[in-house]
Structure formats: structure tokens, C-alpha cells
Design a protein around this motif. Structure first.
Motif, PDB file in Angstrom:
ATOM      1  N   ALA A 122       0.830  -1.204   0.000  1.00  0.00           N
ATOM      2  CA  ALA A 122       0.000   0.000   0.000  1.00  0.00           C
ATOM      3  C   ALA A 122       0.863   1.252   0.000  1.00  0.00           C
ATOM      4  O   ALA A 122       2.046   1.204   0.343  1.00  0.00           O
ATOM      5  N   GLU A 123       0.251   2.343  -0.381  1.00  0.00           N
ATOM      6  CA  GLU A 123       0.809   3.680  -0.217  1.00  0.00           C
ATOM      7  C   GLU A 123      -0.310   4.566   0.331  1.00  0.00           C
ATOM      8  O   GLU A 123      -1.495   4.272   0.145  1.00  0.00           O
ATOM      9  N   LEU A 124       0.060   5.642   1.025  1.00  0.00           N
ATOM     10  CA  LEU A 124      -0.886   6.527   1.687  1.00  0.00           C
ATOM     11  C   LEU A 124      -1.054   7.836   0.927  1.00  0.00           C
ATOM     12  O   LEU A 124      -0.081   8.385   0.416  1.00  0.00           O
ATOM     13  N   TRP A 125      -2.293   8.329   0.878  1.00  0.00           N
ATOM     14  CA  TRP A 125      -2.604   9.641   0.290  1.00  0.00           C
ATOM     15  C   TRP A 125      -3.402  10.426   1.313  1.00  0.00           C
ATOM     16  O   TRP A 125      -4.295   9.878   1.966  1.00  0.00           O
ATOM     17  N   LEU A 126      -3.098  11.687   1.483  1.00  0.00           N
ATOM     18  CA  LEU A 126      -3.864  12.566   2.348  1.00  0.00           C
ATOM     19  C   LEU A 126      -4.003  13.902   1.654  1.00  0.00           C
ATOM     20  O   LEU A 126      -3.026  14.430   1.109  1.00  0.00           O
ATOM     21  N   SER A 127      -5.215  14.454   1.674  1.00  0.00           N
ATOM     22  CA  SER A 127      -5.449  15.785   1.106  1.00  0.00           C
ATOM     23  C   SER A 127      -5.947  16.712   2.203  1.00  0.00           C
ATOM     24  O   SER A 127      -6.726  16.311   3.070  1.00  0.00           O
ATOM     25  N   ARG A 128      -5.482  17.958   2.138  1.00  0.00           N
ATOM     26  CA  ARG A 128      -5.825  18.990   3.126  1.00  0.00           C
ATOM     27  C   ARG A 128      -6.190  20.246   2.362  1.00  0.00           C
ATOM     28  O   ARG A 128      -5.481  20.650   1.431  1.00  0.00           O
ATOM     29  N   SER A 129      -7.299  20.878   2.729  1.00  0.00           N
ATOM     30  CA  SER A 129      -7.741  22.099   2.048  1.00  0.00           C
ATOM     31  C   SER A 129      -6.717  23.213   2.181  1.00  0.00           C
ATOM     32  O   SER A 129      -6.154  23.422   3.252  1.00  0.00           O
ATOM     33  N   GLY A 130      -6.513  23.907   1.051  1.00  0.00           N
ATOM     34  CA  GLY A 130      -5.684  25.097   1.050  1.00  0.00           C
ATOM     35  C   GLY A 130      -4.191  24.855   1.063  1.00  0.00           C
ATOM     36  O   GLY A 130      -3.721  23.728   1.153  1.00  0.00           O
ATOM     37  N   ALA A 131      -3.466  25.962   0.958  1.00  0.00           N
ATOM     38  CA  ALA A 131      -2.003  25.921   1.030  1.00  0.00           C
ATOM     39  C   ALA A 131      -1.591  25.859   2.498  1.00  0.00           C
ATOM     40  O   ALA A 131      -2.306  26.336   3.377  1.00  0.00           O
ATOM     41  N   LEU A 132      -0.441  25.266   2.758  1.00  0.00           N
ATOM     42  CA  LEU A 132       0.043  25.087   4.119  1.00  0.00           C
ATOM     43  C   LEU A 132       1.427  25.708   4.279  1.00  0.00           C
ATOM     44  O   LEU A 132       2.198  25.778   3.323  1.00  0.00           O
ATOM     45  N   ALA A 133       1.733  26.089   5.486  1.00  0.00           N
ATOM     46  CA  ALA A 133       3.073  26.595   5.800  1.00  0.00           C
ATOM     47  C   ALA A 133       4.061  25.434   5.697  1.00  0.00           C
ATOM     48  O   ALA A 133       3.699  24.282   5.944  1.00  0.00           O
ATOM     49  N   PRO A 134       5.319  25.708   5.335  1.00  0.00           N
ATOM     50  CA  PRO A 134       6.315  24.635   5.218  1.00  0.00           C
ATOM     51  C   PRO A 134       6.433  23.773   6.475  1.00  0.00           C
ATOM     52  O   PRO A 134       6.586  22.555   6.380  1.00  0.00           O
ATOM     53  N   GLU A 135       6.338  24.376   7.661  1.00  0.00           N
ATOM     54  CA  GLU A 135       6.448  23.582   8.888  1.00  0.00           C
ATOM     55  C   GLU A 135       5.247  22.641   9.052  1.00  0.00           C
ATOM     56  O   GLU A 135       5.382  21.534   9.574  1.00  0.00           O
ATOM     57  N   ASP A 136       4.067  23.054   8.582  1.00  0.00           N
ATOM     58  CA  ASP A 136       2.898  22.166   8.621  1.00  0.00           C
ATOM     59  C   ASP A 136       3.057  21.023   7.623  1.00  0.00           C
ATOM     60  O   ASP A 136       2.717  19.878   7.933  1.00  0.00           O
ATOM     61  N   GLU A 137       3.588  21.327   6.448  1.00  0.00           N
ATOM     62  CA  GLU A 137       3.859  20.258   5.474  1.00  0.00           C
ATOM     63  C   GLU A 137       4.822  19.237   6.067  1.00  0.00           C
ATOM     64  O   GLU A 137       4.621  18.029   5.933  1.00  0.00           O
TER      65      GLU A 137
END
Length: 195
Positions: free
Chosen positions: A74-89
Motif C-alpha cells: 500500500a501507499e498513503l494519500w492525504l489531502s488537506r484544504s488550502g495551502a500550508l506553511a512549510p512547517e505544517d507540510e
């Protein structure tokens, strides 16, 4: 050392589906066969778009499973609304890397319709200390990736609250998934859903 053929196939398919990632974060020296795991980050092209994270490396080997059963890849995918700060990424990528090695740390494989809990909230999803592992939730996310080692399952990671986790224990997984999608935007933290 070059990547195993199965990961080259995963990467090639990912390039065909999504194109070049905006960034990638590499984690090395994981448990078991995962010597390297990359988390590719696809940033939104518009303000209302999604930032999508995709692991490449979990499929290096079949996941551990109880004797007589197959763990699968398996591989994992996650989506999050909007752009994120580099530290959040970075924090999301690290949590996905931890989840990717979970089967080798626990001896249990993961698949659709399972819930995995964490000691802390999932980054950028306050109040969500667990994730529901789902099939594709977006039309451009495949169920499986074809590789030289057979099919690799695409698992969508959906952070959930403790209340949602309790609700999941009372209904079949497909019912829970449908109720969850109907009740909130699963690509946004519950506290900001609908904002």
C-alpha cells in the motif's frame, strides 16, 4: 542504491496521474524493509484547492500480517484544504511516514475501513487523534496502482475526532464513511469545517 522496481512503478504511475510534485520530504532508516520513504507534496494551484501528500516507499514489501494471511502492499494519500506553511507540510509528512511504518512496528497490516489512533492530534487537524483509512474520496485518486509486484492499494488517510471514532464503532465502515462525508468537509479540520 537504486529504488526497488515496485517503487519505480509506483513513482512512474504517480507522475502519470499527478505530474511533478512541488516538494518532497525523505525519511531514511525506517523499520523492516523500509530503508527510505518519500512523501511527495502537491500544492494547490488555486486558493480553494487541496494540498495532497503521497507516500512512496511503503510498498517496498508486503506488510506484515498474521500467519496464513497476506499483508499486501500500500501507499498513503492525504489531502488537506488550502495551502500550508512549510512547517505544517513537514509535520504532516512526518506523521504519514510514521503511519507508513506502523505495520512493521506493530506486525499488523493496514487497509481500507480501519482506524489507527495516535498519542497526539494529527498535524493541522486539531482534535483529531486518530485516522480513518478509506478508499479513494476524490475522482482523481485511484483504488490501486499496478506494479511489477502486483497491485498496490491506495489508502486515503482521513483524520477523525474521538467522537467520530466512537461513532465508527457503532456502524459498518461504509456507513461510517458515508456519514462522515455527509457531516463535514473531511479535507479540513473539524473545528474549521464550513468556514
Amino acid at each position: 542504491m537504486s529504488a526497488p522496481p515496485v517503487l519505480r512503478d509506483v513513482f512512474r504511475t504517480l507522475m502519470e496521474l499527478r505530474g511533478d510534485a512541488a516538494a518532497s520530504i525523505t525519511f531514511e532508516d525506517g523499520p523492516g524493509p523500509i530503508a527510505r520513504l518519500d512523501v511527495f507534496i502537491y500544492r494547490p494551484t488555486e486558493s480553494a484547492g487541496l494540498t495532497t501528500f503521497v507516500t512512496v516507499g511503503m510498498a517496498t514489501a508486503p506488510m506484515p500480517a498474521p500467519e496464513g494471511q497476506e499483508g499486501g502492499r500500500a501507499e498513503l494519500w492525504l489531502s488537506r484544504s488550502g495551502a500550508l506553511a512549510p512547517e505544517d507540510e513537514q509535520q504532516i509528512a512526518m506523521q504519514l511516514a510514521n503511519l507508513a511504518v506502523y505495520p512493521w512496528n506493530t506486525g499488523r497490516s493496514v487497509t481500507w475501513a480501519q482506524i489507527v489512533g495516535f498519542e497526539h492530534d494529527f498535524p493541522t487537524f486539531p482534535g483529531c487523534a486518530a485516522v480513518f483509512l478509506a478508499g479513494p474520496l476524490l475522482k482523481d485518486t485511484p483504488n490501486w496502482l499496478d506494479t511489477c509486484e502486483g497491485r498496490v492499494q491506495v489508502i486515503t488517510v482521513v483524520p477523525i475526532t474521538e467522537q467520530e471514532r466512537a461513532a465508527a464503532a457503532t456502524v459498518p465502515p461504509m456507513t461510517f464513511a458515508g456519514n462522515l462525508i455527509d457531516s463535514r468537509d473531511v479535507f479540513t479540520a473539524p473545528s474549521t469545517a464550513g468556514a
